[in-house]
Design a protein around this motif. Sequence first.
Motif, PDB file in Angstrom:
ATOM      1  N   CYS A   1      12.888  53.651  24.065  1.00 34.26           N
ATOM      2  CA  CYS A   1      12.765  52.208  24.301  1.00 34.26           C
ATOM      3  C   CYS A   1      13.290  51.789  25.667  1.00 34.26           C
ATOM      4  N   ILE A   2      13.081  52.646  26.672  1.00 31.37           N
ATOM      5  CA  ILE A   2      13.443  52.340  28.049  1.00 31.37           C
ATOM      6  C   ILE A   2      12.171  51.911  28.775  1.00 31.37           C
ATOM      7  N   PRO A   3      12.212  50.841  29.566  1.00 30.82           N
ATOM      8  CA  PRO A   3      11.010  50.393  30.275  1.00 30.82           C
ATOM      9  C   PRO A   3      10.438  51.494  31.163  1.00 30.82           C
ATOM     10  N   PRO A   4       9.120  51.625  31.219  1.00 28.55           N
ATOM     11  CA  PRO A   4       8.516  52.683  32.040  1.00 28.55           C
ATOM     12  C   PRO A   4       8.777  52.460  33.524  1.00 28.55           C
ATOM     13  N   ILE A   5       8.919  53.552  34.230  1.00 31.17           N
ATOM     14  CA  ILE A   5       9.051  53.497  35.680  1.00 31.17           C
ATOM     15  C   ILE A   5       7.662  53.526  36.313  1.00 31.17           C
ATOM     16  N   ASP A   6       7.563  53.060  37.544  1.00 34.32           N
ATOM     17  CA  ASP A   6       6.340  53.210  38.321  1.00 34.32           C
ATOM     18  C   ASP A   6       6.365  54.627  38.892  1.00 34.32           C
ATOM     19  N   GLU A   7       5.536  55.493  38.348  1.00 31.15           N
ATOM     20  CA  GLU A   7       5.605  56.911  38.694  1.00 31.15           C
ATOM     21  C   GLU A   7       5.327  57.155  40.171  1.00 31.15           C
ATOM     22  N   GLU A   8       4.401  56.422  40.755  1.00 31.66           N
ATOM     23  CA  GLU A   8       4.076  56.619  42.164  1.00 31.66           C
ATOM     24  C   GLU A   8       5.216  56.149  43.056  1.00 31.66           C
ATOM     25  N   LEU A   9       5.831  55.022  42.715  1.00 35.80           N
ATOM     26  CA  LEU A   9       6.972  54.541  43.501  1.00 35.80           C
ATOM     27  C   LEU A   9       8.102  55.566  43.476  1.00 35.80           C
ATOM     28  N   VAL A  10       8.406  56.067  42.284  1.00 33.33           N
ATOM     29  CA  VAL A  10       9.511  57.014  42.146  1.00 33.33           C
ATOM     30  C   VAL A  10       9.206  58.307  42.885  1.00 33.33           C
TER      31      VAL A  10
ATOM     32  N   ASP B   1      16.145  44.595  35.006  1.00 33.62           N
ATOM     33  CA  ASP B   1      16.512  43.591  34.007  1.00 33.62           C
ATOM     34  C   ASP B   1      15.222  42.919  33.541  1.00 33.62           C
ATOM     35  N   GLN B   2      15.298  42.198  32.443  1.00 37.89           N
ATOM     36  CA  GLN B   2      14.082  41.674  31.835  1.00 37.89           C
ATOM     37  C   GLN B   2      13.396  40.629  32.710  1.00 37.89           C
ATOM     38  N   GLU B   3      14.153  39.931  33.551  1.00 38.75           N
ATOM     39  CA  GLU B   3      13.567  38.889  34.389  1.00 38.75           C
ATOM     40  C   GLU B   3      12.820  39.489  35.588  1.00 38.75           C
ATOM     41  N   LYS B   4      13.410  40.485  36.240  1.00 41.58           N
ATOM     42  CA  LYS B   4      12.849  41.038  37.475  1.00 41.58           C
ATOM     43  C   LYS B   4      12.075  42.328  37.267  1.00 41.58           C
ATOM     44  N   GLY B   5      12.240  42.981  36.127  1.00 35.94           N
ATOM     45  CA  GLY B   5      11.687  44.316  35.974  1.00 35.94           C
ATOM     46  C   GLY B   5      12.458  45.300  36.840  1.00 35.94           C
ATOM     47  N   TRP B   6      11.827  46.413  37.202  1.00 33.97           N
ATOM     48  CA  TRP B   6      12.476  47.359  38.124  1.00 33.97           C
ATOM     49  C   TRP B   6      12.460  46.749  39.523  1.00 33.97           C
ATOM     50  N   HIS B   7      13.613  46.745  40.187  1.00 27.74           N
ATOM     51  CA  HIS B   7      13.705  46.084  41.486  1.00 27.74           C
ATOM     52  C   HIS B   7      14.804  46.710  42.342  1.00 27.74           C
ATOM     53  N   ASP B   8      14.846  46.300  43.602  1.00 29.05           N
ATOM     54  CA  ASP B   8      15.857  46.714  44.574  1.00 29.05           C
ATOM     55  C   ASP B   8      15.924  48.236  44.744  1.00 29.05           C
ATOM     56  N   PRO B   9      14.796  48.888  45.047  1.00 23.12           N
ATOM     57  CA  PRO B   9      14.835  50.334  45.294  1.00 23.12           C
ATOM     58  C   PRO B   9      15.520  50.632  46.624  1.00 23.12           C
ATOM     59  N   LYS B  10      16.440  51.579  46.612  1.00 25.92           N
ATOM     60  CA  LYS B  10      17.166  51.851  47.851  1.00 25.92           C
ATOM     61  C   LYS B  10      17.715  53.275  47.851  1.00 25.92           C
ATOM     62  N   ILE B  11      17.850  53.815  49.047  1.00 24.11           N
ATOM     63  CA  ILE B  11      18.521  55.096  49.263  1.00 24.11           C
ATOM     64  C   ILE B  11      19.846  54.787  49.950  1.00 24.11           C
ATOM     65  N   VAL B  12      20.921  55.242  49.322  1.00 27.31           N
ATOM     66  CA  VAL B  12      22.269  54.889  49.774  1.00 27.31           C
ATOM     67  C   VAL B  12      23.134  56.146  49.827  1.00 27.31           C
ATOM     68  N   PRO B  13      24.309  56.076  50.456  1.00 33.22           N
ATOM     69  CA  PRO B  13      25.218  57.222  50.420  1.00 33.22           C
ATOM     70  C   PRO B  13      25.564  57.602  48.975  1.00 33.22           C
ATOM     71  N   TYR B  14      25.655  58.898  48.723  1.00 34.94           N
ATOM     72  CA  TYR B  14      26.068  59.381  47.394  1.00 34.94           C
ATOM     73  C   TYR B  14      27.432  58.774  47.069  1.00 34.94           C
ATOM     74  N   GLN B  15      27.566  58.208  45.872  1.00 36.16           N
ATOM     75  CA  GLN B  15      28.767  57.431  45.571  1.00 36.16           C
ATOM     76  C   GLN B  15      29.008  57.338  44.071  1.00 36.16           C
ATOM     77  N   PRO B  16      30.248  57.062  43.672  1.00 37.75           N
ATOM     78  CA  PRO B  16      30.540  56.803  42.255  1.00 37.75           C
ATOM     79  C   PRO B  16      29.900  55.482  41.817  1.00 37.75           C
ATOM     80  N   LEU B  17      29.737  55.343  40.500  1.00 39.23           N
ATOM     81  CA  LEU B  17      29.189  54.116  39.941  1.00 39.23           C
ATOM     82  C   LEU B  17      30.309  53.268  39.349  1.00 39.23           C
ATOM     83  N   ILE B  18      30.157  51.971  39.443  1.00 42.78           N
ATOM     84  CA  ILE B  18      31.053  51.052  38.748  1.00 42.78           C
ATOM     85  C   ILE B  18      30.255  50.425  37.611  1.00 42.78           C
TER      86      ILE B  18
END
Length: 359
Positions: free
Chosen positions: A105-114, A40-57
């Motif tokens: 027009c999507i914000p760039p990702i941190d390539e090394e983090l990804v 989001d515009q306030e935090k940028g890319w945040h909350d990176p996590k690996i979770v069980p494969y799941q549907p999205l809401i």
Amino acid sequence: MNYTDRIKFVPTEMKKEKPLTDQLEFGKTFTDHMFMMDYDQEKGWHDPKIVPYQPLIIDPAAMVYHYGQTVFEGLKAYLTEDNRVLLFRPEKNMTRMNSSNERLCIPPIDEELVLQALKKLIAIDRDWIPASEGTSLYIRPFVIATEPYLGVAPSKKYKFMIILSPVGSYYKEGIHPVKILVENEYVRAVSGGTGTVKTAGNYAASLKAQELATSKGYSQVLWLDGLHRKYIEEVGSMNIFFKIKGEVITPALNGSILEGVTRNSILMLLNHWGVPVTERKLSIDEVYQAAIDGELEEAFGTGTAAVISPVGALFMNEQEILINNGRTGELSKKLYDTLTGIQLGTQPDPFNWMVEVQS
């Protein structure tokens, strides 16, 4: 920088049953876990996590559903005979993803983090990597716009994800030649559009032509340029190469052709071997005339999913033209064997393309 400790891991409580290797289909089975992070515009890319494969809401008004603001990538992990896990040039995919992001027009990702997240995810789901010949673990990173808003503007919220899928051969024909229909009604992309990026709309727009080709018994379509309808661009979702009188020719990047990682690798291999290779405009008429004159020696598509897909026949000008008598060409086979050998660690890697995933 080491981002690994920043990536939260929530293990699944119920692991899935793995499919038999000889029953694998492309992109239908998914591993136990996935990577996610939000923007989001306030935090940028945040909350990176690996979770069980799941549907999205996701809200029905999420902008991805209405304006198609989404990009993706595709790459593979391979299990070697000595039980190492290798990635093929993953940094190229991360760089291309940011190029796609910029265009949409999507914000760039941190390539090394990804890239570190991708490696960690693969290490966690390592036992999903199939070991049989022709198999691999397909990796799909993607971004979707999630802001609930029906105005036409860039989203202010996004979700980035990586999912994994054990796969067999992309084409049931395998390395055997496929038949291609030259498409002269529909257009894949035009210069200045989105043909140079991996976005969902490009592929949705290709489905009608592919459906017609399939109904006529052809595996893929050969796309011509959108302006003149005469210059060759891509074949299906792959880049395309032709060998004419000993010279390998591939359409030059022109603002509507995707710069494939496999395409780039093939060009490097051919130059390394001293094989004449040229990137330039190539018309369908030139290919047709070369076939008539007996000078069209081979043709093949290149891409992550299929690696090398020899073309055994083209249907154009109301007739089918056989290429190399419908057989896999010598150069196509050599390129396939070399590239897959490098990917599987059974052949030397003169360009240091392979990246090992540590357990």
